[in-house]
Design a protein around this motif. Structure first.
Motif, PDB file in Angstrom:
ATOM      1  N   ASN A  46      -2.156  11.229  -5.998  1.00 43.07           N
ATOM      2  CA  ASN A  46      -1.065  11.100  -6.956  1.00 43.07           C
ATOM      3  C   ASN A  46      -0.021  10.071  -6.517  1.00 43.07           C
ATOM      4  OD1 ASN A  46      -0.073  11.707  -9.402  1.00 43.07           O
ATOM      5  ND2 ASN A  46       1.098  13.504  -8.756  1.00 43.07           N
ATOM      6  N   THR A  47      -0.449   9.080  -5.762  1.00 39.23           N
ATOM      7  CA  THR A  47       0.480   8.024  -5.341  1.00 39.23           C
ATOM      8  C   THR A  47       0.493   6.902  -6.362  1.00 39.23           C
ATOM      9  OG1 THR A  47      -0.145   8.526  -3.079  1.00 39.23           O
ATOM     10  CG2 THR A  47       1.107   6.527  -3.438  1.00 39.23           C
ATOM     11  N   VAL A  48      -0.714   6.451  -6.717  1.00 41.15           N
ATOM     12  CA  VAL A  48      -0.845   5.380  -7.682  1.00 41.15           C
ATOM     13  C   VAL A  48      -1.716   5.912  -8.805  1.00 41.15           C
ATOM     14  CG1 VAL A  48      -1.579   2.998  -8.020  1.00 41.15           C
ATOM     15  CG2 VAL A  48      -0.810   3.740  -5.774  1.00 41.15           C
ATOM     16  N   ARG A  61       6.566  14.923  -0.898  1.00 45.54           N
ATOM     17  CA  ARG A  61       7.759  14.073  -0.951  1.00 45.54           C
ATOM     18  C   ARG A  61       8.998  14.939  -1.067  1.00 45.54           C
ATOM     19  NH1 ARG A  61       3.921  12.079  -4.414  1.00 45.54           N
ATOM     20  NH2 ARG A  61       2.767  10.408  -3.401  1.00 45.54           N
ATOM     21  N   ARG A  62       9.983  14.615  -0.260  1.00 51.81           N
ATOM     22  CA  ARG A  62      11.178  15.475  -0.215  1.00 51.81           C
ATOM     23  C   ARG A  62      12.410  14.613  -0.428  1.00 51.81           C
ATOM     24  NH1 ARG A  62       7.898  15.779   4.126  1.00 51.81           N
ATOM     25  NH2 ARG A  62       8.129  13.973   5.398  1.00 51.81           N
ATOM     26  N   PRO A  63      13.578  15.257  -0.518  1.00 53.32           N
ATOM     27  CA  PRO A  63      14.791  14.439  -0.653  1.00 53.32           C
ATOM     28  C   PRO A  63      14.871  13.390   0.454  1.00 53.32           C
ATOM     29  CG  PRO A  63      15.308  16.765  -0.847  1.00 53.32           C
ATOM     30  CD  PRO A  63      13.841  16.680  -0.584  1.00 53.32           C
ATOM     31  N   ALA A  97       2.562   0.111  -2.499  1.00 54.37           N
ATOM     32  CA  ALA A  97       3.763   0.742  -3.056  1.00 54.37           C
ATOM     33  C   ALA A  97       4.103   0.127  -4.409  1.00 54.37           C
ATOM     34  CB  ALA A  97       4.923   0.584  -2.080  1.00 54.37           C
ATOM     35  N   LEU A  98       3.917  -1.191  -4.548  1.00 55.56           N
ATOM     36  CA  LEU A  98       4.222  -1.833  -5.829  1.00 55.56           C
ATOM     37  C   LEU A  98       3.297  -1.315  -6.919  1.00 55.56           C
ATOM     38  CD1 LEU A  98       5.008  -5.537  -4.956  1.00 55.56           C
ATOM     39  CD2 LEU A  98       6.538  -3.775  -5.818  1.00 55.56           C
ATOM     40  N   ALA A 150      10.297   5.612  -9.175  1.00 56.50           N
ATOM     41  CA  ALA A 150      11.136   5.217  -8.044  1.00 56.50           C
ATOM     42  C   ALA A 150      11.044   6.189  -6.867  1.00 56.50           C
ATOM     43  CB  ALA A 150      12.571   5.045  -8.502  1.00 56.50           C
ATOM     44  N   PRO A 151      11.081   7.530  -7.089  1.00 50.60           N
ATOM     45  CA  PRO A 151      10.998   8.413  -5.916  1.00 50.60           C
ATOM     46  C   PRO A 151       9.701   8.224  -5.145  1.00 50.60           C
ATOM     47  CG  PRO A 151      11.476   9.667  -7.923  1.00 50.60           C
ATOM     48  CD  PRO A 151      11.260   8.264  -8.343  1.00 50.60           C
ATOM     49  N   ILE A 152       8.565   8.100  -5.869  1.00 53.48           N
ATOM     50  CA  ILE A 152       7.282   7.923  -5.187  1.00 53.48           C
ATOM     51  C   ILE A 152       7.292   6.623  -4.402  1.00 53.48           C
ATOM     52  CG2 ILE A 152       4.817   7.560  -5.558  1.00 53.48           C
ATOM     53  CD1 ILE A 152       4.913   9.404  -7.846  1.00 53.48           C
ATOM     54  N   PHE A 153       7.791   5.573  -5.042  1.00 51.64           N
ATOM     55  CA  PHE A 153       7.831   4.254  -4.403  1.00 51.64           C
ATOM     56  C   PHE A 153       8.617   4.325  -3.102  1.00 51.64           C
ATOM     57  CE2 PHE A 153      10.188   0.219  -3.972  1.00 51.64           C
ATOM     58  CZ  PHE A 153       9.125  -0.630  -3.763  1.00 51.64           C
ATOM     59  N   PHE A 154       9.865   4.863  -3.201  1.00 55.18           N
ATOM     60  CA  PHE A 154      10.706   4.824  -2.009  1.00 55.18           C
ATOM     61  C   PHE A 154      10.188   5.759  -0.935  1.00 55.18           C
ATOM     62  CE2 PHE A 154      13.881   2.998  -4.950  1.00 55.18           C
ATOM     63  CZ  PHE A 154      14.046   1.808  -4.260  1.00 55.18           C
ATOM     64  N   SER A 155       9.715   6.957  -1.328  1.00 56.30           N
ATOM     65  CA  SER A 155       9.285   7.865  -0.263  1.00 56.30           C
ATOM     66  C   SER A 155       8.024   7.328   0.406  1.00 56.30           C
ATOM     67  CB  SER A 155       9.086   9.280  -0.801  1.00 56.30           C
ATOM     68  OG  SER A 155       8.157   9.262  -1.834  1.00 56.30           O
ATOM     69  N   SER A 156       7.114   6.691  -0.361  1.00 57.05           N
ATOM     70  CA  SER A 156       5.942   6.110   0.292  1.00 57.05           C
ATOM     71  C   SER A 156       6.359   5.023   1.265  1.00 57.05           C
ATOM     72  CB  SER A 156       4.999   5.508  -0.742  1.00 57.05           C
ATOM     73  OG  SER A 156       4.598   6.471  -1.656  1.00 57.05           O
ATOM     74  N   LEU A 157       7.311   4.215   0.823  1.00 59.12           N
ATOM     75  CA  LEU A 157       7.783   3.116   1.661  1.00 59.12           C
ATOM     76  C   LEU A 157       8.384   3.646   2.967  1.00 59.12           C
ATOM     77  CD1 LEU A 157       7.523   0.232   0.759  1.00 59.12           C
ATOM     78  CD2 LEU A 157       9.940   0.225   0.180  1.00 59.12           C
TER      79      LEU A 157
END
Lengths: 332, 201
Positions: free
Chosen positions: A181-183, B38-40, B80-81, B90-97
């Motif tokens: 569920n990442t991409v 993913r957390r705060p 990530a992009l 945005a949350p997924i993007f930033f937390s993955s990063l």
């Protein structure tokens, strides 16, 4: 610092997953199938490889790593390097190649921080099992089917298998990203598949040319078709089942155009119902059909193009002597 | 000194610590950072401060860390992009990063303070399969040798030949790699005989 300046794996043309993109269930599942693949390879190597060939595994791993350092120029100043999984499978045999590529990945992870630790299982499965064995299946199949002069058939099969293995590994990688569920699959699949259909051309071309170089200099180092069969006894069934399992786990839930397949599988596996994904489902549905179908069509066209390109390469670089009527024009 | 040994320095205080402890610590930090849901974002401060506190004890130069992180960043940003192309991404993007960078950083600290030889010892104690251990040990030993050989061959070829067409360049590179394989196979044969002479197996 000589080492890190000269040897830094500077360009990531490979699909090394870093940490942080896979969630726990995907990391565990992919590690499971990866470990099963390596276990199968260990058993096969223990059964079939004589102790005389044991040092060749270590040297083969060092060889793959050193070959990855060389940059092949592509276009406009960019360059790529070999991954070498299918090449190793052709030169060393599939089970030995699985171990060799696993060791390469372990060293890249633990010595160069290249590729994640929690993603190591997934990387092993994508690049050391699916890429290697999938490519080798295609290599054996093509070479036994194609009626050509032997060197030519080998180069053709090697080039196409190099392309195929790269694309297959990338598709499984996309499936893992979507499964965690990442991409979303509708993005991951076209992006990974299309990019690697292009990258794979380079890999296939290099694989074919290198196999030809070894064939010309030392033909006995390339196992010929008859004595190195990939039969049930040498683990073909186990590997085939593993790859199918991987594809079923990571790719099949998305490849189906019906929107409820993911949730049905999730429910069957006892995963919590995806309340967070629910608002996305409506969005994903229209895209998944079009993008997946478009990529599938592109994949079919790409396969045909790669097939023809591999054939043309084999005809171009392997002149056949003694058959002037048919091949007078192909000498280079 | 072995060029590979330069990667990990013997002077840092943490280099003397038990490598099992370091491996387990890295595994713990990475697993907790990467695999938990993913957390705060504020909670990522916990692994971040842990790593920052450990950094002085590892004596890893800032320039090295930045350079290696930048190399890793290309791929991290690439994936990530891809994750950005969806609503509320945005949350997924930033937390993955954040997750990825923290994990790469902890791997860098681990590899900087722990020579690969120690990692191999640790794997041996964990009853890692013997075939894999032999392969890893031989690979580690012969990487610099084959690397030097590759460089020598490409230097020789660069000074002697040139190719007008790109396929020609590819063919000469393929010849180098093919030759490298043949030399590796010959070397493996010699190593086998030497190992037998010293009572292996």
């Amino acid at each position: 610092m000589v080492w890190s300046c000269d040897w830094e794996p500077a360009e990531h043309k490979q699909m090394h997953l870093p940490d942080g993109f896979l969630d726990a269930k995907t990391a565990l599942l992919s590690s499971g199938v990866g470990v099963a693949g390596v276990g199968l390879a260990l058993r096969q190597v223990g059964n079939s490889v004589q102790s005389r060939q044991m040092p060749m595994l270590g040297l083969g791993a060092a060889f793959v790593f050193a070959a990855q350092m060389l940059n092949f120029p592509i276009a406009g100043g960019t360059s790529g390097h070999l991954v070498g999984g299918v090449l190793a499978a052709i030169l060393l045999g599939p089970s030995a190649a699985v171990l060799v590529m696993t060791c390469v990945l372990i060293v890249q992870c633990l010595m160069f921080a290249d590729g994640g630790l929690t993603a190591l299982g997934a990387n092993v499965f994508n690049m050391a099992v699916v890429n290697v064995v999938g490519g080798y299946f295609v290599f054996k199949l093509l070479r036994s089917v194609i009626r050509m002069e032997q060197h030519r058939a080998t180069v053709f099969a090697a080039a196409f298998a190099g392309w195929f293995g790269t694309v297959l590994g990338a598709v499984v990688c996309a499936g893992e990203l979507a499964f965690s569920n990442t991409v979303p699959w509708s993005i991951a699949f076209p992006a990974m598949a299309n990019v690697h259909m292009l990258v794979g051309i380079g890999e296939g071309l290099a694989t074919g040319l290198i196999v030809l170089a070894v064939l010309r200099a030392r033909p006995q180092l390339v196992p010929s078709g008859r004595d190195a069969g990939f039969t049930l006894r040498s683990g073909a069934l186990g590997y085939g089942l593993l790859i199918c399992l991987g594809l079923t786990l990571f790719v099949a839930p998305f490849a189906c155009p019906w929107p409820d397949s993911l949730e049905a599988i999730g429910a069957r596996l006892g995963l919590p119902s995806q309340t967070t994904a629910a608002p996305l489902a409506g969005y994903r549905f229209p895209l998944i059909g079009s993008a997946t179908v478009a990529t599938a069509v592109a994949g079919a066209v790409g396969t045909i193009i790669a097939f023809i390109a591999a054939y043309a390469l084999a005809r171009a670089v392997v002149p056949v002597f003694g058959a002037p009527k048919k091949d007078a024009s192909t000498g280079t | 000194m072995h060029p590979l040994e330069l990667e990990s320095h013997g002077r840092a205080p943490l280099a003397g610590a038990s490598s099992r402890l370091k491996l387990l610590a890295a595994l713990g930090i990475i697993t907790l950072t990467a695999l938990l849901p993913r957390r705060p974002h504020i909670l990522y401060l916990i692994p971040a401060t842990t790593l920052l506190l450990l950094w002085p004890f590892c004596r890893m130069p800032l320039g090295y860390a930045v350079r290696r992180l930048l190399v890793a960043e290309m791929f991290i940003l690439g994936i990530a992009l891809l994750s950005l192309v969806r609503p509320a991404a945005a949350p997924i993007f930033f937390s993955s990063l954040i997750k990825s960078n923290l994990c790469v950083f902890s791997m860098l600290l681990l590899t900087w303070t722990t020579p690969f030889q120690d990692v191999l010892q640790e794997l041996r104690r964990l009853r890692f399969p013997a075939v894999m251990l032999t392969t890893l040990a031989l690979m580690y030993r012969y990487l610099p040798v084959l690397g030097e050989e590759t460089r020598r061959m490409s230097r020789a070829r660069a000074s002697r030949t040139f190719a007008r067409r790109r396929l020609g360049t590819w063919q000469s590179l393929a010849l180098i790699i093919g030759q490298l394989f043949i030399r590796s196979a010959d070397r493996a044969e010699r190593i086998y005989l030497a190992m037998c002479a010293r009572g292996w197996k």
